[in-house]
Scaffold this motif. Structure first.
Motif, PDB file in Angstrom:
ATOM      1  N   TYR A 122       0.744  -1.134  -0.041  1.00  0.00           N
ATOM      2  CA  TYR A 122       0.060  -0.079  -0.016  1.00  0.00           C
ATOM      3  C   TYR A 122       1.049   1.142   0.204  1.00  0.00           C
ATOM      4  O   TYR A 122       1.717   1.474   1.083  1.00  0.00           O
ATOM      5  N   VAL A 123       0.967   2.152  -1.017  1.00  0.00           N
ATOM      6  CA  VAL A 123       1.824   3.094  -1.250  1.00  0.00           C
ATOM      7  C   VAL A 123       1.306   4.412  -1.008  1.00  0.00           C
ATOM      8  O   VAL A 123       0.237   4.822  -1.231  1.00  0.00           O
ATOM      9  N   ILE A 124       1.820   5.175  -0.001  1.00  0.00           N
ATOM     10  CA  ILE A 124       1.370   6.316   0.742  1.00  0.00           C
ATOM     11  C   ILE A 124       2.481   7.574   0.202  1.00  0.00           C
ATOM     12  O   ILE A 124       3.591   7.212   0.505  1.00  0.00           O
ATOM     13  N   ALA A 239      -0.607   2.928  -8.067  1.00  0.00           N
ATOM     14  CA  ALA A 239       0.233   3.764  -6.730  1.00  0.00           C
ATOM     15  C   ALA A 239      -0.005   5.317  -7.321  1.00  0.00           C
ATOM     16  O   ALA A 239      -0.021   5.470  -8.486  1.00  0.00           O
ATOM     17  N   PRO A 240       0.125   6.157  -6.226  1.00  0.00           N
ATOM     18  CA  PRO A 240      -0.013   5.742  -4.981  1.00  0.00           C
ATOM     19  C   PRO A 240      -1.460   5.586  -4.687  1.00  0.00           C
ATOM     20  O   PRO A 240      -2.466   6.208  -5.138  1.00  0.00           O
ATOM     21  N   HIS A 241      -1.583   4.845  -3.619  1.00  0.00           N
ATOM     22  CA  HIS A 241      -3.138   4.455  -3.105  1.00  0.00           C
ATOM     23  C   HIS A 241      -3.694   5.661  -2.174  1.00  0.00           C
ATOM     24  O   HIS A 241      -4.656   5.722  -1.780  1.00  0.00           O
ATOM     25  N   GLU A 242      -2.658   6.344  -1.573  1.00  0.00           N
ATOM     26  CA  GLU A 242      -3.006   7.525  -0.846  1.00  0.00           C
ATOM     27  C   GLU A 242      -2.066   8.640  -0.883  1.00  0.00           C
ATOM     28  O   GLU A 242      -0.906   8.287  -1.053  1.00  0.00           O
ATOM     29  N   VAL A 243      -2.495   9.911  -0.932  1.00  0.00           N
ATOM     30  CA  VAL A 243      -1.673  11.194  -1.046  1.00  0.00           C
ATOM     31  C   VAL A 243      -2.085  11.905   0.360  1.00  0.00           C
ATOM     32  O   VAL A 243      -3.322  12.507   0.575  1.00  0.00           O
ATOM     33  N   LEU A 244      -1.116  11.890   1.025  1.00  0.00           N
ATOM     34  CA  LEU A 244      -1.409  12.541   2.478  1.00  0.00           C
ATOM     35  C   LEU A 244      -0.599  13.923   2.591  1.00  0.00           C
ATOM     36  O   LEU A 244       0.400  14.110   2.484  1.00  0.00           O
ATOM     37  N   THR A 266      -1.966  18.768  -6.800  1.00  0.00           N
ATOM     38  CA  THR A 266      -2.014  17.345  -6.957  1.00  0.00           C
ATOM     39  C   THR A 266      -3.450  16.914  -6.288  1.00  0.00           C
ATOM     40  O   THR A 266      -4.175  17.544  -5.347  1.00  0.00           O
ATOM     41  N   GLU A 267      -3.798  15.693  -6.635  1.00  0.00           N
ATOM     42  CA  GLU A 267      -5.106  15.192  -5.673  1.00  0.00           C
ATOM     43  C   GLU A 267      -4.741  14.585  -4.329  1.00  0.00           C
ATOM     44  O   GLU A 267      -3.676  13.823  -3.999  1.00  0.00           O
ATOM     45  N   VAL A 268      -5.281  15.177  -3.362  1.00  0.00           N
ATOM     46  CA  VAL A 268      -5.004  14.689  -1.968  1.00  0.00           C
ATOM     47  C   VAL A 268      -6.115  14.132  -1.412  1.00  0.00           C
ATOM     48  O   VAL A 268      -7.415  14.451  -1.640  1.00  0.00           O
ATOM     49  N   THR A 269      -5.756  12.962  -0.967  1.00  0.00           N
ATOM     50  CA  THR A 269      -7.124  12.150  -0.296  1.00  0.00           C
ATOM     51  C   THR A 269      -7.067  12.022   1.118  1.00  0.00           C
ATOM     52  O   THR A 269      -8.147  11.417   1.536  1.00  0.00           O
ATOM     53  N   ALA A 270      -6.057  12.580   1.737  1.00  0.00           N
ATOM     54  CA  ALA A 270      -6.163  12.543   3.179  1.00  0.00           C
ATOM     55  C   ALA A 270      -5.200  13.446   3.831  1.00  0.00           C
ATOM     56  O   ALA A 270      -4.560  13.969   3.377  1.00  0.00           O
ATOM     57  N   LEU A 271      -5.637  13.648   5.130  1.00  0.00           N
ATOM     58  CA  LEU A 271      -4.915  14.850   5.754  1.00  0.00           C
ATOM     59  C   LEU A 271      -4.365  14.380   7.158  1.00  0.00           C
ATOM     60  O   LEU A 271      -4.932  13.505   7.870  1.00  0.00           O
ATOM     61  N   ALA A 272      -3.284  14.895   7.544  1.00  0.00           N
ATOM     62  CA  ALA A 272      -2.539  14.658   8.697  1.00  0.00           C
ATOM     63  C   ALA A 272      -2.302  16.047   9.291  1.00  0.00           C
ATOM     64  O   ALA A 272      -1.643  16.736   8.713  1.00  0.00           O
ATOM     65  N   ILE A 273      -3.096  16.631  10.524  1.00  0.00           N
ATOM     66  CA  ILE A 273      -2.936  17.832  11.056  1.00  0.00           C
ATOM     67  C   ILE A 273      -2.038  17.685  12.439  1.00  0.00           C
ATOM     68  O   ILE A 273      -2.448  17.016  13.332  1.00  0.00           O
ATOM     69  N   THR A 274      -0.796  18.440  12.230  1.00  0.00           N
ATOM     70  CA  THR A 274       0.427  18.273  13.468  1.00  0.00           C
ATOM     71  C   THR A 274       0.101  19.463  14.398  1.00  0.00           C
ATOM     72  O   THR A 274      -0.485  20.359  14.332  1.00  0.00           O
ATOM     73  N   LYS A 275       0.732  19.079  15.615  1.00  0.00           N
ATOM     74  CA  LYS A 275       1.217  20.128  16.555  1.00  0.00           C
ATOM     75  C   LYS A 275      -0.241  20.878  17.193  1.00  0.00           C
ATOM     76  O   LYS A 275      -0.035  21.962  17.489  1.00  0.00           O
ATOM     77  N   LEU A 276      -1.205  19.940  17.413  1.00  0.00           N
ATOM     78  CA  LEU A 276      -2.192  20.610  17.897  1.00  0.00           C
ATOM     79  C   LEU A 276      -2.017  20.922  19.332  1.00  0.00           C
ATOM     80  O   LEU A 276      -2.684  21.494  20.148  1.00  0.00           O
ATOM     81  N   GLN A 291     -14.144  22.264   4.706  1.00  0.00           N
ATOM     82  CA  GLN A 291     -14.168  23.221   3.486  1.00  0.00           C
ATOM     83  C   GLN A 291     -13.656  22.400   2.444  1.00  0.00           C
ATOM     84  O   GLN A 291     -13.815  22.474   1.081  1.00  0.00           O
ATOM     85  N   PHE A 292     -12.636  21.486   2.676  1.00  0.00           N
ATOM     86  CA  PHE A 292     -11.802  20.804   1.529  1.00  0.00           C
ATOM     87  C   PHE A 292     -12.591  19.284   1.269  1.00  0.00           C
ATOM     88  O   PHE A 292     -12.153  18.492   0.325  1.00  0.00           O
ATOM     89  N   SER A 293     -13.341  18.866   2.013  1.00  0.00           N
ATOM     90  CA  SER A 293     -14.189  17.519   1.947  1.00  0.00           C
ATOM     91  C   SER A 293     -13.141  16.359   1.737  1.00  0.00           C
ATOM     92  O   SER A 293     -13.165  15.525   0.973  1.00  0.00           O
ATOM     93  N   ILE A 294     -11.972  16.504   2.517  1.00  0.00           N
ATOM     94  CA  ILE A 294     -10.801  15.538   2.493  1.00  0.00           C
ATOM     95  C   ILE A 294     -10.849  15.106   4.024  1.00  0.00           C
ATOM     96  O   ILE A 294     -10.889  15.703   5.004  1.00  0.00           O
ATOM     97  N   PRO A 295     -10.950  13.792   4.247  1.00  0.00           N
ATOM     98  CA  PRO A 295     -10.957  13.193   5.607  1.00  0.00           C
ATOM     99  C   PRO A 295      -9.503  13.417   6.241  1.00  0.00           C
ATOM    100  O   PRO A 295      -8.610  13.401   5.724  1.00  0.00           O
ATOM    101  N   VAL A 296      -9.812  13.921   7.470  1.00  0.00           N
ATOM    102  CA  VAL A 296      -8.669  13.908   8.235  1.00  0.00           C
ATOM    103  C   VAL A 296      -7.950  12.659   8.869  1.00  0.00           C
ATOM    104  O   VAL A 296      -9.002  11.879   9.440  1.00  0.00           O
ATOM    105  N   ARG A 297      -7.185  12.037   8.267  1.00  0.00           N
ATOM    106  CA  ARG A 297      -6.697  10.848   8.899  1.00  0.00           C
ATOM    107  C   ARG A 297      -6.016  10.611  10.079  1.00  0.00           C
ATOM    108  O   ARG A 297      -6.237   9.600  10.826  1.00  0.00           O
ATOM    109  N   TYR A 298      -5.036  11.568  10.382  1.00  0.00           N
ATOM    110  CA  TYR A 298      -4.286  11.391  11.654  1.00  0.00           C
ATOM    111  C   TYR A 298      -4.105  12.880  12.090  1.00  0.00           C
ATOM    112  O   TYR A 298      -4.251  13.878  11.594  1.00  0.00           O
ATOM    113  N   ILE A 299      -3.999  12.989  13.482  1.00  0.00           N
ATOM    114  CA  ILE A 299      -3.671  14.060  14.320  1.00  0.00           C
ATOM    115  C   ILE A 299      -2.471  14.072  15.201  1.00  0.00           C
ATOM    116  O   ILE A 299      -2.440  13.019  15.671  1.00  0.00           O
ATOM    117  N   GLY A 300      -1.504  14.839  15.274  1.00  0.00           N
ATOM    118  CA  GLY A 300      -0.450  15.086  15.946  1.00  0.00           C
ATOM    119  C   GLY A 300      -0.761  15.684  17.230  1.00  0.00           C
ATOM    120  O   GLY A 300      -1.090  17.153  17.440  1.00  0.00           O
TER     121      GLY A 300
END
Length: 323
Positions: A122-124, A239-244, A266-276, A291-300
């Motif tokens: 699975y390529v990210i 590939a890639p299966h996900e663009v984070l 580029t096509e973005v399929t997921a988000l990681a939001i850090t430093k919260l 606003q971007f209708s992109i799922p938040v996948r991870y938070i830091g």
């Protein structure tokens, strides 16, 4: 699942909840302190309360468009129910924010469970500007997969930044996973190609590719990311299966601008939001996801390797509203 595994998982869940609660503390303290002041001495949710709430949401970097949506929904409920007390405001606000957040039904746990199940890695592909914690996020993400029993390969394709390659190699050593690197000022696409090929050869479940955070302009960025995708597809056609996309939550509205630019490039399929954990601007998670209708996948929410958490909208909102 054995009894030991059950208790271990339960302990991990409790620890992660505590980390999330602590990470959102500044946002909670700032928002709810101000909200309490706005409703003091009032019994019902009226126009003045809604005006104050609107200002608070904007100040928490929820974003103007998303704030207007939330206020419109609450106004509709007030009009429908005729009487809404200020004591009910927390509950209504919690429900409306949860409804706005993009639901991750095909989200992180599904990725963890299914990675490598097709017989191919699975390529990210990870994108984001310098300084948002992109390489650190990749290291923590590799740790998550590795801890889940997945075989991981990293690709150091951010070859334009002096520290990026070395930083990823150090993360690979810490986590215990191989890193494909050609050094600095080499062709990023070549690194990505070799990393994916290495992943196939090793029977890896996951390949994570770091990419350049800043090129001279958007056209260069688009061209570079497109080239990386094309060469990876020579090895794995889909590939890639996900663009984070990794965003720094502490930058508030600047994170919105970065999301806008990268979704154009580029096509973005997921988000990681850090430093919260270091900001009172945790509302940015709500606004960007909406606003971007992109799922938040991870938070830091901290510095530890385990502080990159799978995002769950209900857990996030419950933590945000926990007094």
């Amino acid at each position: 699942m054995g009894l030991f595994d059950f208790f271990k998982k339960d302990k991990e869940s409790t620890t992660q909840q505590a980390s999330l609660d602590a990470g959102l503390e500044k946002t909670k303290a700032n928002f709810f302190e101000q909200l309490s002041k706005a409703v003091v001495g009032k019994n019902t949710v009226d126009e003045a309360v809604l005006d104050d709430l609107e200002g608070l949401l904007v100040h928490a970097d929820v974003g103007i468009e998303t704030t207007v949506k939330v206020i419109d929904r609450i106004e509709a409920r007030v009009a429908r129910d005729k009487y809404v007390s200020t004591g009910e405001l927390d509950r209504i606000l919690r429900e409306e924010i949860a409804a706005l957040l993009e639901d991750n039904n095909s989200g992180s746990m599904a990725v963890l469970d299914s990675a490598g199940s097709s017989g191919q890695p699975y390529v990210i592909m990870v994108v984001g500007v310098n300084g948002v914690g992109k390489t650190t996020t990749i290291g923590k993400l590799a740790h998550r997969f590795h801890a889940a029993g997945k075989k991981v390969v990293l690709g150091a394709a951010d070859t334009f930044r002096a520290a990026a390659v070395d930083q990823l190699i150090i993360w690979g050593e810490r986590v215990g996973v191989p890193v494909v690197s050609h050094g600095m000022n080499t062709d990023p696409a070549s690194v990505a190609y070799d990393a994916v090929r290495k992943g196939v050869e090793l029977g890896a479940d996951v390949v994570i590719i770091d990419t350049a955070g800043r090129l001279h302009n958007k056209v260069n960025l688009m061209n570079e990311l497109s080239k990386i995708k094309r060469v990876m597809q020579k090895v794995i056609p889909d590939a890639p299966h996900e663009v984070l996309l990794v965003l720094d939550g502490s930058t508030g509205q600047n994170a919105f601008l970065q999301a806008k630019e990268f979704t154009k490039a580029t096509e973005v399929t997921a988000l990681a939001i850090t430093k919260l954990d270091g900001t009172a601007r945790g509302g940015v998670v709500i606004g960007i996801s909406d606003q971007f209708s992109i799922p938040v996948r991870y938070i830091g929410v901290g510095e530890k390797m385990t502080d990159l958490q799978l995002f769950d909208r209900h857990t996030f909102v419950n933590s945000l509203f926990k007094k």
